[in-house]
Design a protein around this motif. Structure first.
Motif, PDB file in Angstrom:
ATOM      1  N   SER A 111      74.523  37.727  25.561  1.00 53.82           N
ATOM      2  CA  SER A 111      73.682  37.672  24.353  1.00 53.82           C
ATOM      3  C   SER A 111      74.254  37.325  23.335  1.00 53.82           C
ATOM      4  O   SER A 111      73.428  36.903  22.361  1.00 53.82           O
ATOM      5  N   ILE A 114      74.045  33.598  23.314  1.00 55.41           N
ATOM      6  CA  ILE A 114      72.690  32.865  23.200  1.00 55.41           C
ATOM      7  C   ILE A 114      72.202  32.989  21.685  1.00 55.41           C
ATOM      8  O   ILE A 114      71.763  32.255  21.077  1.00 55.41           O
ATOM      9  N   LEU A 115      72.539  34.073  21.041  1.00 56.96           N
ATOM     10  CA  LEU A 115      72.075  34.418  19.482  1.00 56.96           C
ATOM     11  C   LEU A 115      72.953  33.644  18.567  1.00 56.96           C
ATOM     12  O   LEU A 115      72.458  33.356  17.544  1.00 56.96           O
ATOM     13  N   PRO A 142      67.284  29.935  26.531  1.00 54.89           N
ATOM     14  CA  PRO A 142      66.174  30.963  26.627  1.00 54.89           C
ATOM     15  C   PRO A 142      66.690  32.076  25.845  1.00 54.89           C
ATOM     16  O   PRO A 142      67.569  32.262  25.477  1.00 54.89           O
ATOM     17  N   SER A 143      65.707  32.755  25.652  1.00 57.57           N
ATOM     18  CA  SER A 143      65.897  34.193  24.863  1.00 57.57           C
ATOM     19  C   SER A 143      66.700  35.099  25.937  1.00 57.57           C
ATOM     20  O   SER A 143      66.416  35.030  26.994  1.00 57.57           O
ATOM     21  N   VAL A 144      67.039  35.958  25.114  1.00 58.76           N
ATOM     22  CA  VAL A 144      68.037  37.072  25.904  1.00 58.76           C
ATOM     23  C   VAL A 144      67.073  37.793  26.716  1.00 58.76           C
ATOM     24  O   VAL A 144      67.690  38.001  28.161  1.00 58.76           O
ATOM     25  N   ARG A 146      64.088  36.732  28.351  1.00 55.12           N
ATOM     26  CA  ARG A 146      63.853  36.158  29.418  1.00 55.12           C
ATOM     27  C   ARG A 146      64.939  36.034  30.363  1.00 55.12           C
ATOM     28  O   ARG A 146      64.757  35.970  31.886  1.00 55.12           O
ATOM     29  N   ASP A 226      59.025  40.119  27.537  1.00 53.30           N
ATOM     30  CA  ASP A 226      60.432  39.502  28.301  1.00 53.30           C
ATOM     31  C   ASP A 226      61.520  40.996  27.854  1.00 53.30           C
ATOM     32  O   ASP A 226      61.735  41.218  26.856  1.00 53.30           O
TER      33      ASP A 226
END
Length: 306
Positions: A111, A114-115, A142-144, A146, A226
């Motif tokens: 996470s 990704i962020l 992708p988003s965390v 999803r 999501d």
């Protein structure tokens, strides 16, 4: 509670053992489990239109975070032992990991990556100090929520695979039983060698992992927003692990001997995931929550066979 009438597990827990090198069935199946989780997540992610290389880049950090988290939770549980010899904390190859730490540590590390990867702060840092590696561009991440939803079924499969090694090795002791499926370990190298017939608690967990997989798999394209699948996975696994752990024999217990570390973590996970699930279902007007299935999957969220 005798060996007679019980399921005998006669296997040597070590596949290879020479010098400082030791490869156990636990370690082998852990490797297979991690590889399976990554391969399945990348495969399913690509089918949903995500970039496979981007998923692999997240997976690297998830693996690093998982190793750190798995070891850290174990060290916390056995702090009296490791505080006397801090360097021993680094000897991961000698055993001593916690599955909850792997899940939580992997999720946190992935996470954070990704962020941060596409943040202005990171891109500015890249452009200033890492120009030799190429231009600072955003990655197709992708988003965390999803990616976590896509990974949840793969994690359950991986956890079930990992428990195969635990069943063979016999290092997770359980309470004695006279049930016909009680297990005994007869190989001298097994940590559970010649104990009376015991509950196959890790086998129970393997079965639970597959049952949870059967529950969440049909919901992948129905639960919104999501992150709901991953939260449901965490809540269901924690609920089951809490009760299965009563059959485990742990060296360390807390709160007057009532709970072990895994049960405490399970309570915390349930306390976090269940309220979020309820809140998100109500705020998003989740189709499943009101008994209505979505007729068409969201764009990029197709139904894929295992």
């Amino acid at each position: 509670m005798s060996i007679l009438g019980a399921i005998n597990i006669p296997f040597n827990p070590n596949i290879l053992d020479f010098g400082p090198f030791l490869l156990s069935w636990h370690g082998f199946f852990t490797f297979v489990a991690v590889a399976t989780a990554v391969i399945l997540t990348v495969r399913w992610g690509r089918k949903e239109g995500l970039d496979g290389d981007a998923i692999l880049s997240v997976a690297v950090w998830c693996i690093i975070g998982g190793i750190i988290g798995a070891r850290l939770l174990h060290v916390i549980d056995f702090w009296d032992l490791y505080s006397a010899d801090p360097l021993r904390m680094l000897t991961v190859w000698q055993g001593g990991i916690a599955i909850y730490g792997a899940i939580i540590g992997g999720f946190i590390a992935g996470s954070i990556y990704i962020l941060m990867r596409n943040s202005n702060w990171f891109l500015g840092l890249w452009g200033k100090y890492l120009r030799f590696a190429g231009a600072a561009e955003k990655a197709p991440l992708p988003s965390v929520g999803r990616l976590a939803d896509i990974a949840a079924p793969a994690l359950l499969i991986a956890m079930a695979i990992g428990r195969l090694g635990d069943i063979i090795n016999g290092e997770h002791w359980a309470k004695f039983t006279d049930l016909p499926w009680g297990v005994v370990y007869s190989h001298i190298n097994s940590p559970g060698a010649y104990r009376p017939a015991s509950h196959p608690a890790v086998a129970y967990e393997l079965i639970i992992d597959l049952l949870i997989l059967a529950i969440i798999w049909p919901l992948r394209n129905r639960l919104r927003p999501d992150g709901m699948i991953f939260l449901l996975y965490g809540a269901l696994y924690s609920l089951c692990r809490f009760f299965i752990s009563f059959l485990r024999v742990e060296q360390n217990t807390y709160f007057g001997g009532w709970l072990n570390e895994a049960q405490i973590v399970a309570i915390i996970v349930i306390a976090i995931t269940v309220p979020i699930l309820v809140y998100k279902a109500q705020s998003y007007n989740c189709p499943v929550a009101v008994g209505q299935a979505r007729s068409e999957p969201a764009p990029g969220r197709r139904s894929n066979p295992i």
